[in-house]
Design a protein around this motif. Structure first.
Motif, PDB file in Angstrom:
ATOM      1  N   LEU A 119    -102.722 -16.934  64.923  1.00  0.00           N
ATOM      2  CA  LEU A 119    -103.003 -15.771  64.089  1.00  0.00           C
ATOM      3  C   LEU A 119    -104.317 -15.097  64.428  1.00  0.00           C
ATOM      4  CD1 LEU A 119    -102.032 -16.683  60.468  1.00  0.00           C
ATOM      5  CD2 LEU A 119    -101.077 -14.934  61.928  1.00  0.00           C
ATOM      6  N   TYR A 120    -105.367 -15.868  64.473  1.00  0.00           N
ATOM      7  CA  TYR A 120    -106.698 -15.270  64.590  1.00  0.00           C
ATOM      8  C   TYR A 120    -107.208 -15.220  66.017  1.00  0.00           C
ATOM      9  CZ  TYR A 120    -107.051 -16.548  59.654  1.00  0.00           C
ATOM     10  OH  TYR A 120    -106.846 -16.718  58.317  1.00  0.00           O
ATOM     11  N   ILE A 206    -101.997 -10.476  66.290  1.00  0.00           N
ATOM     12  CA  ILE A 206    -101.916  -9.155  65.672  1.00  0.00           C
ATOM     13  C   ILE A 206    -102.961  -8.198  66.211  1.00  0.00           C
ATOM     14  CG2 ILE A 206    -102.046  -7.918  63.483  1.00  0.00           C
ATOM     15  CD1 ILE A 206     -99.473  -9.445  63.980  1.00  0.00           C
ATOM     16  N   VAL A 209    -101.788  -6.168  69.070  1.00  0.00           N
ATOM     17  CA  VAL A 209    -101.030  -4.974  68.702  1.00  0.00           C
ATOM     18  C   VAL A 209    -101.994  -3.864  68.300  1.00  0.00           C
ATOM     19  CG1 VAL A 209     -99.172  -4.099  67.290  1.00  0.00           C
ATOM     20  CG2 VAL A 209     -99.244  -6.500  67.873  1.00  0.00           C
ATOM     21  N   ALA A 210    -102.990  -4.216  67.481  1.00  0.00           N
ATOM     22  CA  ALA A 210    -103.956  -3.211  67.034  1.00  0.00           C
ATOM     23  C   ALA A 210    -104.662  -2.577  68.223  1.00  0.00           C
ATOM     24  CB  ALA A 210    -104.973  -3.847  66.086  1.00  0.00           C
ATOM     25  N   ILE A 247    -119.530  -5.505  61.774  1.00  0.00           N
ATOM     26  CA  ILE A 247    -119.000  -5.723  60.419  1.00  0.00           C
ATOM     27  C   ILE A 247    -118.704  -7.206  60.186  1.00  0.00           C
ATOM     28  CG2 ILE A 247    -117.001  -5.303  58.921  1.00  0.00           C
ATOM     29  CD1 ILE A 247    -116.908  -2.492  59.951  1.00  0.00           C
ATOM     30  N   ASP A 252    -119.292 -11.758  57.366  1.00  0.00           N
ATOM     31  CA  ASP A 252    -118.898 -13.123  57.689  1.00  0.00           C
ATOM     32  C   ASP A 252    -117.377 -13.287  57.664  1.00  0.00           C
ATOM     33  OD1 ASP A 252    -119.158 -15.697  58.442  1.00  0.00           O
ATOM     34  OD2 ASP A 252    -119.485 -16.469  56.412  1.00  0.00           O
ATOM     35  N   THR A 253    -116.668 -12.356  58.314  1.00  0.00           N
ATOM     36  CA  THR A 253    -115.211 -12.436  58.385  1.00  0.00           C
ATOM     37  C   THR A 253    -114.800 -12.697  59.827  1.00  0.00           C
ATOM     38  OG1 THR A 253    -115.225 -10.045  58.545  1.00  0.00           O
ATOM     39  CG2 THR A 253    -114.646 -10.988  56.418  1.00  0.00           C
ATOM     40  N   VAL A 254    -113.490 -12.918  60.034  1.00  0.00           N
ATOM     41  CA  VAL A 254    -112.972 -13.179  61.377  1.00  0.00           C
ATOM     42  C   VAL A 254    -113.198 -11.963  62.281  1.00  0.00           C
ATOM     43  CG1 VAL A 254    -110.870 -13.594  62.677  1.00  0.00           C
ATOM     44  CG2 VAL A 254    -111.260 -14.776  60.542  1.00  0.00           C
ATOM     45  N   ALA A 257    -109.927  -9.731  63.311  1.00  0.00           N
ATOM     46  CA  ALA A 257    -109.393  -8.887  62.240  1.00  0.00           C
ATOM     47  C   ALA A 257    -110.328  -7.721  61.954  1.00  0.00           C
ATOM     48  CB  ALA A 257    -109.171  -9.710  60.983  1.00  0.00           C
ATOM     49  N   SER A 258    -111.647  -7.977  62.000  1.00  0.00           N
ATOM     50  CA  SER A 258    -112.598  -6.904  61.701  1.00  0.00           C
ATOM     51  C   SER A 258    -112.498  -5.786  62.728  1.00  0.00           C
ATOM     52  CB  SER A 258    -114.027  -7.439  61.690  1.00  0.00           C
ATOM     53  OG  SER A 258    -114.092  -8.602  60.916  1.00  0.00           O
ATOM     54  N   GLY A 260    -109.786  -4.985  64.427  1.00  0.00           N
ATOM     55  CA  GLY A 260    -108.543  -4.270  64.136  1.00  0.00           C
ATOM     56  C   GLY A 260    -108.710  -3.293  62.978  1.00  0.00           C
ATOM     57  N   VAL A 261    -109.368  -3.767  61.909  1.00  0.00           N
ATOM     58  CA  VAL A 261    -109.572  -2.910  60.741  1.00  0.00           C
ATOM     59  C   VAL A 261    -110.416  -1.700  61.118  1.00  0.00           C
ATOM     60  CG1 VAL A 261    -110.625  -2.791  58.462  1.00  0.00           C
ATOM     61  CG2 VAL A 261    -109.308  -4.790  59.101  1.00  0.00           C
ATOM     62  N   GLY A 264    -108.406   0.862  63.032  1.00  0.00           N
ATOM     63  CA  GLY A 264    -107.463   1.552  62.172  1.00  0.00           C
ATOM     64  C   GLY A 264    -108.136   2.544  61.246  1.00  0.00           C
TER      65      GLY A 264
END
Lengths: 284, 300
Positions: A119-120, A206, A209-210, A247, A252-254, A257-258, A260-261, A264
């Motif tokens: 996932l990550y 994911i 894809v982003a 970010i 302190d996030t993955v 994912a950051s 990708g966000v 977007g």
């Protein structure tokens, strides 16, 4: 050094994805990246079962083979079973993915696949697996993999630039001119598989894809030519990597994912600004 | 025989069977209509788009009650559904790219929120990521109750609105010119689709949800010609795969139900392709009027 390696690897992966993604967008095959990033799981599982351990180049080989098979099989079903292309793609990749999960549960003792990893990705661990040659530490393995994939992509795109342009914009004209449309299609599919598989290991399913779709879509809003689109997509992907990394440090996030966000939200922001501009222009 | 009798005594397995059966039937019908509208992969996108809603609902309310998770997922999938439409309407980005953008953006937001939750100090945060992979085996009576309610609502609505939905799917402009409130029925259909996806998510997981929505109709169109019979056959094949896959989980308890369901659907597809009376590999006798392809491609 630690942050440097993560950033430079992410930036290389993002560059590859932005280039390949631009071609996918133009050919209306955006969901292919999503499909391949799921079905490669089967390739990885099969290699595990076959040779019994995780060796990177065999993993890449197996995953790329299954990626190609996904593209080929969905094309075959689309043509011969008269299914819409998106339905045949969905059919193929979900089936291969479910087969992979069944195999994982059947041979759970032999396959050590971490769902979190899939996932990550393992961005924060990039610097820890290093490549050494003759006792010299050459830096992280992931960095070299990303670099090699980017170089392969650049070379193929450079050699085939005119052909890719022709087959993406005018497939029928290309056919009448005697261009092997099918061959270039599968060359692109091979590039997509390699890029997805190599990136998948680093950034997770994911984010691939982003990175494939979002910078290229943003570039598509402005681009006037294919070359222009490549450059713009590259710029947007690098902005996403830099801002996303910042970010993720801040919240302190993955990391994946950051990024990708960020990509977007950048696209949505540009869309909203364009909408507002249009409205003021039509109001005036 | 022994196995069968022990099956009926095992209450839990009965719940799992009725759950997957209901999900399969209602997903086959709603998904079938989505495939006809050239949106075969919408289920995949909506299933991924549900994630941020679940995570944000958890951050806000710090609870994992099924109702809360359901409404969070429902809202964010619905936002995703309309965002696809908005992106492809206001810009020149095509529908397929808009779908991929929404899928990856929403899923990234969800993962970001999930990683944020893991740094928090709240109790009962464990198991949130289970939702990504689905767990049919852990279904209980309440889940099946909710599931049957949703399945019943969506099947009834589709039967009642069948003529209008068919007309809108095949010829939107004509439907509009007849004075049908197309926007309203689109909303109803979106709600049905999102509801089915959100429910199914917890049973078969994110990826396989897409398969359960789209594969049954691709099988059914090998066997029938009119939309009505195609949808009924899709429901039948989906139900069949649900029954077989629950039996597999019964024989081998470690086996996950969702992947087996998709695997069996794939096998049924290959079988139908070979032996179809209309478009099979062996026989080719097309339907007199091919109603499975929309005459006007709906502009999404």
């Amino acid at each position: 050094m630690y942050e440097f390696w993560i950033l430079i690897t992410a930036s290389l992966v993002a560059s590859s994805c932005a280039l390949i993604g631009s071609l996918l967008i133009l050919r209306r095959m955006s969901m292919l990246g999503d499909a391949i990033s799921h079905s490669v799981l089967l390739g990885i599982v099969l290699v595990y079962l076959w040779i019994g351990h995780a060796s990177l180049h065999w993993m890449l080989f197996g995953a790329a083979m299954v990626g190609l098979m996904t593209a080929w099989l969905s094309q075959f079903i689309h043509q011969h079973a008269h299914l819409p292309p998106d339905a045949s793609l969905g059919l193929v990749f979900t089936w291969l993915f479910s087969l992979a999960i069944i195999l994982i549960t059947l041979y759970a003792d032999h396959v050590h696949l971490d769902q979190e990893h899939v996932l990550y990705g393992e961005m924060a661990f990039i610097p820890f697996t290093t490549l050494t040659l003759a006792n010299i530490n050459l830096g992280p393995q992931a960095f070299w993999l990303a670099l090699v994939v980017l170089i392969i992509n650049l070379i193929v795109l450079w050699i085939g630039f005119e052909r890719f342009k022709l087959t993406s914009f005018h497939p029928t004209l290309a056919l009448t001119l005697g261009v092997q449309v099918g061959v270039w299609h599968y060359i692109l599919m091979t590039l997509v598989s390699f890029t997805v598989v190599a990136s998948f290991d680093v950034v997770g399913a994911i984010l691939v894809v982003a990175l494939l779709v979002i910078p290229a879509s943003t570039a598509y809003l402005f681009a006037k030519s294919l070359k222009h689109m490549f450059w713009l997509a590259w710029v947007f992907s690098q902005i996403a990597v830099l801002v996303g990394f910042a970010i993720s440090m801040w919240l302190d996030t993955v990391i994946s994912a950051s990024i990708g966000v960020t990509a977007g939200l950048l696209l949505l922001l540009i869309l909203v600004i364009k909408q507002l501009q249009q409205r003021t222009r039509s109001g005036a | 025989m022994n196995l069968l009798s022990s099956f009926w005594q095992d209450a839990n397995l009965l719940w799992v069977l009725s759950g997957t059966l209901l999900l399969g039937v209602s997903a086959a019908v709603t998904g079938g209509l989505a495939v006809l509208r050239q949106r075969a992969l919408i289920g995949d996108v909506l299933a991924h788009a549900a994630l941020p809603g679940i995570m944000i609902a958890f951050i806000l309310f710090e609870s994992r009650s099924p109702g809360l998770i359901f409404s969070g997922a429902l809202i964010s999938s619905l936002v995703g559904y309309y965002l696809i439409g908005w992106i492809s309407r206001v810009s020149k980005i095509k529908a397929d790219a808009a779908m991929a953008v929404v899928l990856s953006l929403f899923f990234s937001i969800g993962l970001m929120a999930l990683s944020y939750i893991q740094t928090l100090d709240t109790p009962n945060k464990a198991g949130l990521d289970r939702l990504l992979f689905g767990q049919a085996a852990s279904m209980n009576q309440t889940d099946v109750a909710i599931l049957s309610l949703v399945a019943l609502i969506s099947l009834t609505l589709i039967i009642v609105l069948f003529h209008k939905l068919r007309l809108i799917s095949f010829n939107r402009q004509y439907a509009q010119s007849l004075g049908i409130n197309v926007e309203f029925y689109e909303l109803v259909f979106a709600l049905l689709l999102v509801m089915t996806v959100v429910i199914g998510l917890q049973i078969v997981g994110v990826v396989l949800m897409a398969a359960v929505l789209l594969i049954p109709i691709t099988i059914a169109r090998f066997w029938a010609c009119s939309l009505k019979s195609i949808l009924m056959l899709a429901a039948f094949f989906s139900g069949l795969s649900a029954i077989i896959s629950t039996q597999v989980s019964l024989l081998a308890p470690a086996m996950p139900t969702g992947p087996w369901m998709v695997f069996i659907l794939g096998v049924l597809f290959a079988f139908s392709w070979l032996f179809s009376p209309h478009r099979g590999v062996i026989k080719q006798r097309p339907c007199s009027t091919d109603k499975t392809q929309p005459q006007v491609m709906p502009d999404v």
